[in-house]
Write a protein that holds these residues in place. Structure first.
Motif, PDB file in Angstrom:
ATOM      1  N   VAL A 174      48.489  45.655  54.477  1.00  0.00           N
ATOM      2  CA  VAL A 174      48.290  44.868  53.092  1.00  0.00           C
ATOM      3  C   VAL A 174      48.460  46.474  52.186  1.00  0.00           C
ATOM      4  N   MET A 175      49.218  46.804  51.747  1.00  0.00           N
ATOM      5  CA  MET A 175      49.366  48.363  50.510  1.00  0.00           C
ATOM      6  C   MET A 175      48.983  47.717  48.670  1.00  0.00           C
ATOM      7  N   LEU A 176      47.838  48.581  48.463  1.00  0.00           N
ATOM      8  CA  LEU A 176      47.962  48.943  46.713  1.00  0.00           C
ATOM      9  C   LEU A 176      48.203  49.966  46.226  1.00  0.00           C
ATOM     10  N   TRP A 177      48.464  49.553  44.770  1.00  0.00           N
ATOM     11  CA  TRP A 177      49.041  50.669  44.168  1.00  0.00           C
ATOM     12  C   TRP A 177      47.759  50.921  43.523  1.00  0.00           C
ATOM     13  N   GLU A 178      46.989  52.547  43.619  1.00  0.00           N
ATOM     14  CA  GLU A 178      45.846  52.426  42.850  1.00  0.00           C
ATOM     15  C   GLU A 178      45.304  52.082  42.028  1.00  0.00           C
ATOM     16  N   GLY A 179      46.495  51.809  40.964  1.00  0.00           N
ATOM     17  CA  GLY A 179      45.262  51.098  39.377  1.00  0.00           C
ATOM     18  C   GLY A 179      44.847  49.527  39.629  1.00  0.00           C
ATOM     19  N   ALA A 180      45.165  48.652  41.303  1.00  0.00           N
ATOM     20  CA  ALA A 180      44.293  47.832  41.603  1.00  0.00           C
ATOM     21  C   ALA A 180      43.152  47.408  41.714  1.00  0.00           C
ATOM     22  N   LEU A 181      42.503  49.295  42.070  1.00  0.00           N
ATOM     23  CA  LEU A 181      41.120  49.532  42.328  1.00  0.00           C
ATOM     24  C   LEU A 181      39.974  50.084  40.619  1.00  0.00           C
ATOM     25  N   HIS A 182      40.931  50.041  40.027  1.00  0.00           N
ATOM     26  CA  HIS A 182      40.678  50.130  38.721  1.00  0.00           C
ATOM     27  C   HIS A 182      40.717  49.165  37.591  1.00  0.00           C
ATOM     28  N   SER A 183      41.839  47.860  37.942  1.00  0.00           N
ATOM     29  CA  SER A 183      41.150  47.243  37.052  1.00  0.00           C
ATOM     30  C   SER A 183      40.191  46.039  36.888  1.00  0.00           C
ATOM     31  N   LEU A 184      39.435  46.692  35.346  1.00  0.00           N
ATOM     32  CA  LEU A 184      38.553  45.099  35.245  1.00  0.00           C
ATOM     33  C   LEU A 184      38.664  44.166  34.705  1.00  0.00           C
ATOM     34  N   VAL A 185      39.038  43.575  35.663  1.00  0.00           N
ATOM     35  CA  VAL A 185      39.682  41.551  35.233  1.00  0.00           C
ATOM     36  C   VAL A 185      38.334  40.984  36.423  1.00  0.00           C
ATOM     37  N   CYS A 186      37.313  41.734  36.083  1.00  0.00           N
ATOM     38  CA  CYS A 186      35.710  41.348  35.922  1.00  0.00           C
ATOM     39  C   CYS A 186      34.774  42.281  35.539  1.00  0.00           C
ATOM     40  N   PRO A 187      33.300  41.875  35.904  1.00  0.00           N
ATOM     41  CA  PRO A 187      32.030  43.084  35.529  1.00  0.00           C
ATOM     42  C   PRO A 187      32.192  44.283  36.210  1.00  0.00           C
ATOM     43  N   PRO A 188      32.248  45.214  35.901  1.00  0.00           N
ATOM     44  CA  PRO A 188      32.065  46.545  36.574  1.00  0.00           C
ATOM     45  C   PRO A 188      31.453  46.147  37.889  1.00  0.00           C
ATOM     46  N   SER A 189      30.341  45.455  37.982  1.00  0.00           N
ATOM     47  CA  SER A 189      29.289  45.956  39.070  1.00  0.00           C
ATOM     48  C   SER A 189      30.164  44.679  40.274  1.00  0.00           C
ATOM     49  N   VAL A 190      30.547  43.271  39.580  1.00  0.00           N
ATOM     50  CA  VAL A 190      32.115  42.933  40.947  1.00  0.00           C
ATOM     51  C   VAL A 190      32.769  43.608  41.428  1.00  0.00           C
ATOM     52  N   LEU A 191      33.125  44.654  40.243  1.00  0.00           N
ATOM     53  CA  LEU A 191      34.565  45.721  41.025  1.00  0.00           C
ATOM     54  C   LEU A 191      34.359  46.954  41.796  1.00  0.00           C
ATOM     55  N   ALA A 192      32.741  47.000  41.859  1.00  0.00           N
ATOM     56  CA  ALA A 192      32.628  47.914  42.601  1.00  0.00           C
ATOM     57  C   ALA A 192      31.923  47.550  43.865  1.00  0.00           C
ATOM     58  N   ALA A 193      31.362  45.519  44.196  1.00  0.00           N
ATOM     59  CA  ALA A 193      31.531  45.774  45.188  1.00  0.00           C
ATOM     60  C   ALA A 193      32.537  45.196  46.342  1.00  0.00           C
ATOM     61  N   GLN A 194      33.720  45.482  44.727  1.00  0.00           N
ATOM     62  CA  GLN A 194      34.598  44.889  45.315  1.00  0.00           C
ATOM     63  C   GLN A 194      35.548  45.942  46.461  1.00  0.00           C
ATOM     64  N   LEU A 195      35.365  47.107  45.705  1.00  0.00           N
ATOM     65  CA  LEU A 195      35.676  48.314  46.613  1.00  0.00           C
ATOM     66  C   LEU A 195      35.087  48.879  47.688  1.00  0.00           C
ATOM     67  N   ASP A 196      33.247  48.127  47.521  1.00  0.00           N
ATOM     68  CA  ASP A 196      33.046  48.190  49.003  1.00  0.00           C
ATOM     69  C   ASP A 196      33.860  47.676  49.854  1.00  0.00           C
ATOM     70  N   ARG A 197      33.737  46.405  49.604  1.00  0.00           N
ATOM     71  CA  ARG A 197      34.070  44.892  50.586  1.00  0.00           C
ATOM     72  C   ARG A 197      35.554  45.872  51.220  1.00  0.00           C
ATOM     73  N   LEU A 198      36.418  47.148  49.949  1.00  0.00           N
ATOM     74  CA  LEU A 198      37.759  47.020  50.573  1.00  0.00           C
ATOM     75  C   LEU A 198      37.474  48.253  51.583  1.00  0.00           C
ATOM     76  N   VAL A 199      35.927  48.910  51.565  1.00  0.00           N
ATOM     77  CA  VAL A 199      35.772  50.208  52.611  1.00  0.00           C
ATOM     78  C   VAL A 199      35.427  49.359  54.004  1.00  0.00           C
ATOM     79  N   GLY A 200      34.957  48.507  53.673  1.00  0.00           N
ATOM     80  CA  GLY A 200      34.846  48.496  54.878  1.00  0.00           C
ATOM     81  C   GLY A 200      34.993  47.654  56.022  1.00  0.00           C
ATOM     82  N   VAL A 201      36.467  47.061  54.762  1.00  0.00           N
ATOM     83  CA  VAL A 201      37.579  46.263  56.262  1.00  0.00           C
ATOM     84  C   VAL A 201      38.334  47.440  57.177  1.00  0.00           C
ATOM     85  N   ILE A 202      38.857  48.030  56.142  1.00  0.00           N
ATOM     86  CA  ILE A 202      38.963  49.453  56.779  1.00  0.00           C
ATOM     87  C   ILE A 202      39.130  49.770  58.146  1.00  0.00           C
ATOM     88  N   GLY A 203      39.876  49.876  59.585  1.00  0.00           N
ATOM     89  CA  GLY A 203      39.592  50.241  60.736  1.00  0.00           C
ATOM     90  C   GLY A 203      39.730  48.476  61.539  1.00  0.00           C
TER      91      GLY A 203
END
Length: 285
Positions: A174-203
């Motif tokens: 899986v490869m993402l453009w950094e823009g996908a990490l900033h796209s507010l297609v949801c409330p900021p709190s939801v995006l924050a949890a989504q970014l936490d999930r990404l960090v959690g699956v690395i490894g």
């Protein structure tokens, strides 16, 4: 619309015209056929279908075969339709019954895939989405397409597909453009949890997660997202449709694009740093 797709649609139109001109009781004019077909049919519609400017659905093909006295031709017509619709699948038709059937169709493709190669430029891909993030993405798409609302069923189908991340023998590149990490297609709190999930699956041993940073030097622009299934098929999303491409040249082109973009990607701790930077940018100042 692709040349191959249009040529296939025109070929179907020629077959429809042939059936109209070879009726057992004599050829029909377009107006006569429209009258036989009944409500919703006009001479203009008959002409558009025969000239490849409109696509009949399965029910319309059956009605055409019946009205022209060639009901035995229906299976062949349907095979032609399915043949070119496997390349371009319009959202209007796919979403006629909602998002859940679309999710289940792509799950079938996932189930037979051992190596899935993904590029996304504006969204976190479904394979890594949290349920709440998926809910917002699917709701916005349903709003745009004015499709039936089955959001919760679609979310569950999408999340179930993520079980593959824990199955030995599978690989997700899986490869993402950094823009996908900033796209507010949801409330900021939801995006924050989504970014936490990404960090959690690395490894995870089944996952290679790369990020192409805004600051990276690019050899090619970060165009549409696409998914490559075992180097046998590519699925590309656009606003009007999904393109399902299985010819070797197309697959090779998208693999080349992915590999070129990968030269600008960062992985591991460097990818975590990019994600964490995006996460911090969501904190209130």
């Amino acid at each position: 619309m692709s040349t191959d797709y249009q040529q296939a649609r025109e070929a179907l139109g020629r077959r429809l015209r042939e059936l109209r001109l070879t009726c057992p009781d004599g050829r029909l004019t377009g107006a006569q056929l429209a009258e036989l077909l009944g409500a919703g049919w006009t001479k203009s519609k008959v002409s558009k279908l025969e000239n490849g400017r409109q696509t009949a659905d399965a029910e319309e093909l059956r009605a055409w075969a019946d009205a022209t006295g060639h009901l035995e031709a229906y299976d062949g017509l349907l095979a032609q339709l399915r043949g070119f619709e496997s390349h371009i699948r319009s959202w209007r038709r796919q979403l006629a019954s909602g998002h859940r059937p679309v999710q289940e169709a792509i799950t079938a493709e996932h189930d037979r895939t051992r190596v899935l190669t993904i590029w996304e430029n504006v969204l976190v891909p479904g394979m890594l989405q949290t349920a709440e993030y998926a809910r917002h993405v699917l709701t916005r798409h349903a709003n745009l397409m004015q499709s039936p609302r089955d959001t919760e069923e679609a979310v569950r189908a999408r999340i179930r597909r993520q079980d593959g991340l824990w199955e030995p023998g599978r690989t997700y590149r899986v490869m993402l453009w950094e823009g996908a990490l900033h796209s507010l297609v949801c409330p900021p709190s939801v995006l924050a949890a989504q970014l936490d999930r990404l960090v959690g699956v690395i490894g995870l041993d089944t996952l290679e997660l790369g990020i192409v940073p805004f600051t990276a030097s690019l050899k090619i622009y970060p165009g549409n997202g696409f998914w490559i299934y075992d180097e046998r098929r590519v699925v590309v999303e656009d606003w009007h449709a999904e393109l399902w491409l299985d010819d070797a040249d197309s697959v090779a082109t998208y693999l080349s694009v992915w590999n070129t973009l990968r030269e600008s990607a960062v992985y591991g701790a460097d990818a975590q740093n990019v994600i964490n930077h995006a996460r911090r940018s969501l904190q209130p100042r």
